[in-house]
Design an enzyme around this catalytic site. Structure first.
Site, PDB file in Angstrom:
ATOM      1  N   GLN A 194      39.236  21.183  30.488  1.00 26.97           N
ATOM      2  CA  GLN A 194      38.830  22.307  29.634  1.00 26.97           C
ATOM      3  C   GLN A 194      37.588  21.947  28.836  1.00 26.97           C
ATOM      4  OE1 GLN A 194      42.245  23.432  27.308  1.00 26.97           O
ATOM      5  NE2 GLN A 194      43.292  24.323  29.061  1.00 26.97           N
ATOM      6  N   ARG A 220      38.132  30.482  35.947  1.00 23.79           N
ATOM      7  CA  ARG A 220      36.755  30.095  36.303  1.00 23.79           C
ATOM      8  C   ARG A 220      36.082  31.164  37.157  1.00 23.79           C
ATOM      9  NH1 ARG A 220      39.691  25.863  34.991  1.00 23.79           N
ATOM     10  NH2 ARG A 220      38.793  23.845  34.413  1.00 23.79           N
ATOM     11  N   ARG A 248      55.148  19.083  24.325  1.00 21.99           N
ATOM     12  CA  ARG A 248      55.950  18.975  25.556  1.00 21.99           C
ATOM     13  C   ARG A 248      56.687  17.658  25.688  1.00 21.99           C
ATOM     14  NH1 ARG A 248      52.017  22.140  29.799  1.00 21.99           N
ATOM     15  NH2 ARG A 248      52.632  24.234  29.155  1.00 21.99           N
ATOM     16  N   GLY A 255      45.018  28.504  26.123  1.00 18.38           N
ATOM     17  CA  GLY A 255      44.085  27.468  25.667  1.00 18.38           C
ATOM     18  C   GLY A 255      42.848  27.414  26.546  1.00 18.38           C
ATOM     19  N   ARG A 312      56.120  26.539  30.849  1.00 21.44           N
ATOM     20  CA  ARG A 312      56.472  25.470  31.790  1.00 21.44           C
ATOM     21  C   ARG A 312      57.842  24.849  31.450  1.00 21.44           C
ATOM     22  NH1 ARG A 312      52.193  25.812  35.106  1.00 21.44           N
ATOM     23  NH2 ARG A 312      50.139  25.908  34.148  1.00 21.44           N
ATOM     24  N   LYS A 342      45.819  29.472  38.340  1.00 26.65           N
ATOM     25  CA  LYS A 342      45.418  29.903  36.994  1.00 26.65           C
ATOM     26  C   LYS A 342      44.054  29.314  36.623  1.00 26.65           C
ATOM     27  CE  LYS A 342      48.234  28.736  33.407  1.00 26.65           C
ATOM     28  NZ  LYS A 342      47.528  28.277  32.200  1.00 26.65           N
ATOM     29  N   SER A 368      39.703  15.670  29.877  1.00 28.39           N
ATOM     30  CA  SER A 368      40.044  17.089  29.739  1.00 28.39           C
ATOM     31  C   SER A 368      39.108  17.987  30.535  1.00 28.39           C
ATOM     32  CB  SER A 368      39.998  17.494  28.261  1.00 28.39           C
ATOM     33  OG  SER A 368      40.014  18.903  28.150  1.00 28.39           O
ATOM     34  N   ASP A 385      50.374  18.983  33.635  1.00 31.83           N
ATOM     35  CA  ASP A 385      51.100  20.245  33.443  1.00 31.83           C
ATOM     36  C   ASP A 385      52.495  20.188  34.076  1.00 31.83           C
ATOM     37  OD1 ASP A 385      48.975  21.315  32.089  1.00 31.83           O
ATOM     38  OD2 ASP A 385      48.189  22.452  33.777  1.00 31.83           O
TER      39      ASP A 385
HETATM   40  C1  S3P Z   1      43.188  23.291  32.493  1.00 33.11           C
HETATM   41  C2  S3P Z   1      43.087  21.981  32.184  1.00 33.11           C
HETATM   42  C3  S3P Z   1      44.194  21.177  31.660  1.00 33.11           C
HETATM   43  C4  S3P Z   1      45.543  21.866  31.901  1.00 33.11           C
HETATM   44  C5  S3P Z   1      45.514  23.308  31.541  1.00 33.11           C
HETATM   45  C6  S3P Z   1      44.457  24.038  32.360  1.00 33.11           C
HETATM   46  C7  S3P Z   1      41.993  23.987  33.008  1.00 33.11           C
HETATM   47  O1  S3P Z   1      44.033  20.990  30.277  1.00 33.11           O
HETATM   48  O2  S3P Z   1      46.552  21.211  31.163  1.00 33.11           O
HETATM   49  O3  S3P Z   1      46.764  23.909  31.796  1.00 33.11           O
HETATM   50  O4  S3P Z   1      42.107  25.072  33.627  1.00 33.11           O
HETATM   51  O5  S3P Z   1      40.875  23.460  32.815  1.00 33.11           O
HETATM   52  P1  S3P Z   1      43.088  19.810  29.712  1.00 33.11           P
HETATM   53  O6  S3P Z   1      41.851  19.868  30.485  1.00 33.11           O
HETATM   54  O7  S3P Z   1      42.844  20.118  28.276  1.00 33.11           O
HETATM   55  O8  S3P Z   1      43.863  18.550  29.902  1.00 33.11           O
END
Ligand code: S3P
Length: 428
Positions: free
Chosen positions: A170, A32, A346, A95, A388, A27, A168, A315
């Site tokens: 993300q 990306r 969670r 997210g 999940r 995913k 993070s 995760d």
């Molecule tokens: C992800 C980063 C993680 C992960 C999310 C996917 C990503 O979150 O929990 O399911 O693809 O960059 P965080 O980077 O906010 O911890």
């Protein structure tokens, strides 16, 4: 497995398993690959894209910016010439879509509004504002959450060196996607343990370099069209690994899985608990390792988990709670406050799941404690609309004495629509 009105009854299932399974595309890599392809001017190829709804959310948002998709081909006029969207951009439950696209669009000369479903609309977005505004981008939240308004005529791109307080991926990726559109180099730092797909890919493309363990310096410029072979998703494979891990003598092999160092935390946890892990790196895609993993079940014991392993297994922590219930002894997870900000809280959802299945679990401020009794009775799993939790509940169900009823089971579609069938196929 039976389904009634959104509920699914799973297990119990006896007997050893020995299976080799190819899981759908990762995913994180899929988001990306789509976004990198959309940044490039021209035609890119994305093979093995993840099959879940979250990845479709990213695709849908990019389509509204004028990016075209035809099978594995992604055609774009390049990020500098994306079209201003005619409507709000719907990120669904994802997210990653919202945060990554907020970064990409924070530097755009036009304004966009990003919205999400009820769960996503409750998740923290304020954390994007400081890093992206440091680059001259524009991000406005609604009381710290979505809807987000990003980009616009007030954008004045400039470089910045930013240190994030959390590990993070993300946030780091959002920053990179804004900074690459600048005119001078910027850098991002954070605690370690994050998945660094973005940094590895950018480095392989000559668009940045790692400076020390967790600092990445972005070299602005265009991304060229290329081919992305998305590896299997370790966060999906984890559910199958867990089935083998709690059954001594059983094994599951998964080829072509992402072995990014930020994705192997769950395997490290299984090994600490006593499972046998065989992981062979077989190659790399844009500098990001892939390989074959076999997990073989052996008697498991409880463990104490904190520090960087937590970011690498974040995760998978609901699944850690399930595996820990089948182990002997206490498992304690701390340093995991981020777990409360995911698709559901969670920490609360995991503890409730284990308790509802007859296990011993209690919440901690930044994690949970599980009393491993070697088995779970079974019962009903409330998913809190979190994929999940549903899938971890199903893994508990097949190992339990009486099975599990997963409410709202279809929420698994968010990451893996075929999950329940594949789980069932382990015994065929
Ligand atoms: C992800 C980063 C993680 C992960 C999310 C996917 C990503 O979150 O929990 O399911 O693809 O960059 P965080 O980077 O906010 O911890």
């Amino acid at each position: 497995m039976e389904s009634t009105l959104g509920s699914k009854t799973v297990g119990p299932r006896q007997g050893r398993i020995s299976a080799t399974v190819s899981v759908p595309g990762d995913k994180s890599s899929s988001h990306r690959a789509l976004i990198f392809s959309a940044f490039a001017r021209g035609s890119s190829t994305v093979r093995g894209l993840g099959t879940g709804a979250d990845v479709q959310s990213t695709r849908g948002v990019l389509a509204q910016l004028g990016v075209e998709f035809d099978g594995e081909t992604v055609m774009s006029r390049g990020v500098a010439d994306w079209l201003a969207p005619a409507q709000t951009l719907d990120c669904g439950n994802s997210g990653t879509t919202m945060r990554l696209m907020a970064g990409a669009l924070s530097a755009a000369p036009f304004e966009s509004t990003l919205v999400g479903d009820e769960s996503l609309s409750g998740r923290p977005m304020e954390r994007l504002v400081g890093p992206l505004e440091a680059l001259g981008g524009r991000v406005t939240t609604t009381d710290g959450t979505a809807p987000l308004t990003v980009g616009g005529s007030a954008v004045e791109r400039h470089p910045a060196d930013v240190i994030l307080p959390i590990a993070s991926a993300q946030l780091r990726t959002a920053f990179c996607l804004a900074a690459i559109q600048g005119s001078a180099s910027s850098s991002i730092a954070s605690p370690a343990g994050f998945r660094d797909h973005t940094e590895r890919w950018l480095a392989a493309m000559g668009r940045g370099e790692r400076v020390g363990e967790s600092v990445f310096r972005i070299a602005p410029g265009e991304i060229s069209p290329t081919t992305y072979d998305v590896p299997g998703d370790p966060s999906s494979a984890a559910f199958l690994w867990a089935v083998a891990a709690v059954r001594p003598g059983s094994s599951v092999t998964t080829p072509d899985i992402s072995l990014n160092p930020g994705r192997i935390g769950f395997l490290q946890v299984l090994e600490m608990m006593g499972a046998r892990i065989d992981a062979d790196v077989t190659g790399a895609i844009h500098g990001d390792p892939i390989g074959t993993v076999t997990v073989t079940g052996q008697p498991l014991r409880g463990v104490d988990l904190s520090g960087p392993v937590i970011a690498g297994a974040l995760d998978e922590l609901p699944l850690v709670a399930v595996v820990a219930s089948f182990a002997e002894g206490i498992t304690r997870v701390t340093d995991a406050a981020e777990l409360r900000t995911k698709e559901s809280d969670r920490v609360a959802a995991t503890v409730a799941m284990i308790q509802d299945l007859g296990g011993g679990a209690q919440e901690l401020a930044d994690g949970f404690e599980i009393v491993g009794l070697g088995t779970l009775e079974g019962g009903e799993v409330k998913t809190h609309h979190d994929h999940r939790i549903a899938m971890a509940g199903a893994v508990a169900g097949v190992g339990s004495l009486s099975g599990a009823v997963i409410h709202d089971a279809d929420v698994a579609n968010v990451s893996w629509p075929a999950f329940y069938e594949v789980l069932e196929s382990l015994w065929s």
